[in-house]
Design an enzyme around this catalytic site. Structure first.
Site, PDB file in Angstrom:
ATOM      1  N   GLU A   1       0.815  -1.222   0.000  1.00  0.00           N
ATOM      2  CA  GLU A   1       0.000   0.000   0.000  1.00  0.00           C
ATOM      3  C   GLU A   1       0.842   1.262   0.000  1.00  0.00           C
ATOM      4  OE1 GLU A   1      -0.550  -2.620   1.899  1.00  0.00           O
ATOM      5  OE2 GLU A   1      -2.615  -3.255   1.522  1.00  0.00           O
TER       6      GLU A   1
ATOM      7  N   HIS B   1     -12.041  -4.110  10.679  1.00  0.00           N
ATOM      8  CA  HIS B   1     -12.830  -3.880   9.470  1.00  0.00           C
ATOM      9  C   HIS B   1     -14.158  -3.208   9.800  1.00  0.00           C
ATOM     10  CE1 HIS B   1      -9.926  -5.611   7.001  1.00  0.00           C
ATOM     11  NE2 HIS B   1     -10.466  -6.759   6.675  1.00  0.00           N
TER      12      HIS B   1
END
Lengths: 329, 362
Positions: free
Chosen positions: B73, B142
């Protein structure tokens, strides 16, 4: 462990014109930074400077092998790469003074030099951050169908950042037109490489990503130039994607600031001695006639004093500039 | 149940479209219009295509313009920034917002600052799409909305569309914007639908929408909480309370004026965020209104958001973690009718909007 580049590549051919041009670039960077160091205690330059005195040969050797439309990504120790690629000295000096005529109008300072008109990408104070940005630029150049190449400079410390490994992998995967140039000066701030690396086999590490890697261990500017030229030609032909150079070099001054710091105890003056003996500025200068060298030196001095005068005479940005360019319109 | 109440009414050129299809349509139309646009990120070209939001793009535009990435990322964000500086218009997709933490250095130190610190010499027209979740047993990492971390940084834009209409317009506007835009999508909104025009359209960032007019209380709902606020609005209306529900849509820049003029009318502000309240978007909205209200005018403010804990997995606890229509309606009622007995809506009718339709799995 030292892995020398193949002799066929090292047989550097440099014409008289090459020597003259390369010497001028080396001399300009050396003297410009010495001038920065001289002015610095006056407090007129209020931007932390990371001088590359002693390391000029890497930037000059690499940039001399590039075309004007090739791109360079320098580091926060980036005066040398900036100038070697053709960045404007006047605008750089004004930037160090924080003046409106500086390369970023005084907003970036020494650590964020940029000159897009000469294809010098912006530098960053956060070590390693510009490596993937250079990759992205190379990706765009490739997608646009050009044969332009990006040379990404970074220090040995940056190779310890996770983003370095991520970037090597992506560059190899997409066969990006990028030359990685590691300026290995053996120190990250004041921490020696022996405290940071389990082995110095950097080139071998890089090769495991499928990237050819060359170590140049003596700082020879003509050798750096020749290997770069060979590498760039390969990259430009689009055959294999990225190539990696580890250029060993040595920082003569302190990490940040204008002074020497051999009294700090983290490194010895005796470490410096061989690099001074092999000083590339003097070495290239010795290949020129006395009269030609004197002529170049005089023109370099004029250029620097003009740049300092320009910086001194320029205005500071007005307060309205504080809030401009936060967003692009 | 309807989830269309907060977006424009149907008209000749619109059709009902889900949020996920609106995202896909918006980016596909921009890719057809502008060859500089490309979409990349882990899994954008796999068979699931980020919940379907990138489905079919690689077939239409090819692997040079739609490609998956290594799990990197940090570097991939740098690549997007460099490509943007070189004149391309990348859309970088993250399947979860949590992974943006790995790109924080590039987003904060480079993307946000480049135009400024390089004196306007470069632009970073980058879109970072990321999904935020809600537990359906997804747990700590999440189920968080981290938009406030990006709202802190000048140079970034942060938007959190709550419906399909805005999802399409905001994505198009983000792609055309010359700045880095953090695009916050809520997982539970993906299969909600709204009337969406077929053609491309665009609204400038920084304009909030007044979804319902009301004089008793101003309720601001962020991202999917707007949907829950609309549900609370219906429950409150049955009690005779008129709530003015506002969708900020764009969090940075924030349309303070629209919220401010509503608070001037109602004197009450309830901000409901899909995130923690401390130093968050709700704190910013309340503070921005308080600073600007002026003339000694007073207002009452309440913030709602996640409980100040890490999100638990079990449904028995997660229901306590999130705001819901009943909590929102209760809080609003207490603000509008102080001193009266506490009121609570019928629990069956106050279920979370998603619970009515959603069956999992994620």
């Amino acid at each position: 462990m030292t892995k020398r580049a193949p002799n066929s590549v090292v047989a550097a051919v440099a014409s008289a014109a090459d020597i003259e041009r390369i010497y001028r670039s080396l001399r300009l960077i050396r003297r410009a930074e010495e001038e920065v160091a001289r002015i610095y205690p006056s407090n007129k330059i209020k931007s932390p400077v990371h001088l590359s005195i002693g390391q000029e040969a890497v930037a000059v050797g690499v940039c001399d092998a590039l075309r004007p439309d090739d791109v360079v990504s320098p580091t926060y120790r980036g005066h040398a790469a900036f100038l070697a690629k053709g960045g404007e000295l006047k605008a750089m000096m004004a930037e160090l003074y924080g003046k409106a005529t500086g390369v970023t109008g005084g907003k970036g300072g020494s650590m964020h030099l940029i000159d897009m008109s000469h294809n010098v990408l912006g530098a960053s104070a956060v070590v390693g951050t510009t490596i993937p940005v250079a990759l992205g630029y190379a990706l765009a150049l490739k997608r646009m169908g050009t044969d332009r190449v990006v040379a990404a400079f970074f220090g040995d410390g940056a190779t310890e950042e996770g983003v370095f490994a991520e970037s090597l992998n992506f560059a190899a995967l997409h066969k990006l037109p990028i030359l990685f140039v590691c300026e290995n000066n053996f120190y990250a701030i004041h921490t020696p490489i022996t405290k940071r690396w389990a082995t110095e086999r950097l080139c071998e590490r890089v090769e495991t990503y499928g990237i050819p890697a060359h170590q140049i261990d003596d700082g020879d500017v003509l050798k750096i130039r020749a290997i770069t030229a060979n590498s760039i030609a390969q990259i430009r032909r689009g055959e294999r994607g990225p190539i990696f150079l580890e250029c060993r070099t040595y920082r003569w001054r302190e990490h940040v600031g204008p002074n020497e710091d051999f009294d700090a105890g983290y490194r010895a003056r005796t470490d410096l001695a061989p690099w001074v003996e092999d000083d590339q500025v003097a070495k290239l200068g010795a290949k020129l006639s006395d009269s030609l060298r004197a002529k170049i030196d005089a023109s370099v001095e004029r250029e620097i004093s003009d740049a300092v005068a320009f910086a001194e005479a320029s205005d500071f940005p007005g307060p309205g500039a504080l809030r401009t360019d936060v967003y692009a319109n | 149940m309807s989830m269309q109440t907060n977006s424009p009414s149907p008209s000749a050129n619109t059709r009902l479209l889900t949020y996920v299809d609106a995202l896909r349509e918006g980016v596909a139309q921009e890719m057809r219009r502008d060859p500089r646009v490309f979409v990349f990120g882990l899994d954008v070209d796999d068979h699931k295509a980020i919940q379907g939001s990138t489905f079919g793009l690689v077939e239409e535009f090819g692997p040079e313009r739609v490609f998956g990435t290594p799990l990197s990322e940090d570097a991939m964000t740098g690549v997007a920034i460099g490509a943007a500086m070189a004149g391309m218009r990348p859309v970088h997709v993250h399947i979860r917002m949590d992974f943006l933490m790995l790109a924080m250095n590039q987003l904060v130190n480079i993307a946000a600052k480049s135009h400024y610190m390089y004196g306007g010499q470069v632009r970073v027209p980058l879109v970072v799409r990321s999904m935020i979740g809600k537990s359906w047993g997804q747990g700590a990492q999440h189920s968080q909305g981290l938009h406030a971390m990006f709202m802190h940084v000048p140079g970034l834009k942060v938007i959190a569309p709550s419906n399909a209409y805005d999802a399409k317009e905001c994505l198009i506007a983000a792609i055309r914007d010359d700045n880095p835009v953090i695009f916050v999508e809520h997982r539970l909104l993906y299969f909600t639908d709204a009337f969406v025009p077929e053609e491309t359209y665009e609204v400038p960032f920084g304009k909030a929408r007044v979804c319902t007019a009301g004089g008793d209380i101003t309720i601001v709902g962020i991202s999917n909480m707007l949907v829950e606020c609309m549900r609370a609005h219906e429950l409150l209306a049955e009690e005779g309370i008129e709530a003015e529900v506002i969708d900020p849509i764009s969090l940075l820049p924030l349309d303070v004026e629209t919220i401010l003029s509503s608070v001037r009318k109602t004197g009450r502000l309830l901000v409901v965020d899909n995130a923690w309240t401390g130093t968050g978007a709700s704190a910013e909205i309340v503070a921005a209104v308080a600073e600007r209200l002026g003339n000694g005018q007073r207002f009452e403010a309440v913030r709602m958001g996640y409980a100040p804990t890490t999100c638990p997995t079990t449904p028995a606890l997660e229901s306590e973690f999130y705001p819901d229509p009943a909590k929102i309606a209760r809080a609003a009622y207490a603000m509008v009718r102080p001193g009266q007995p506490a009121w609570s809506p019928d629990p069956e009718r106050a279920k979370l909007a998603y619970q009515v339709k959603f069956r999992g799995p994620f």
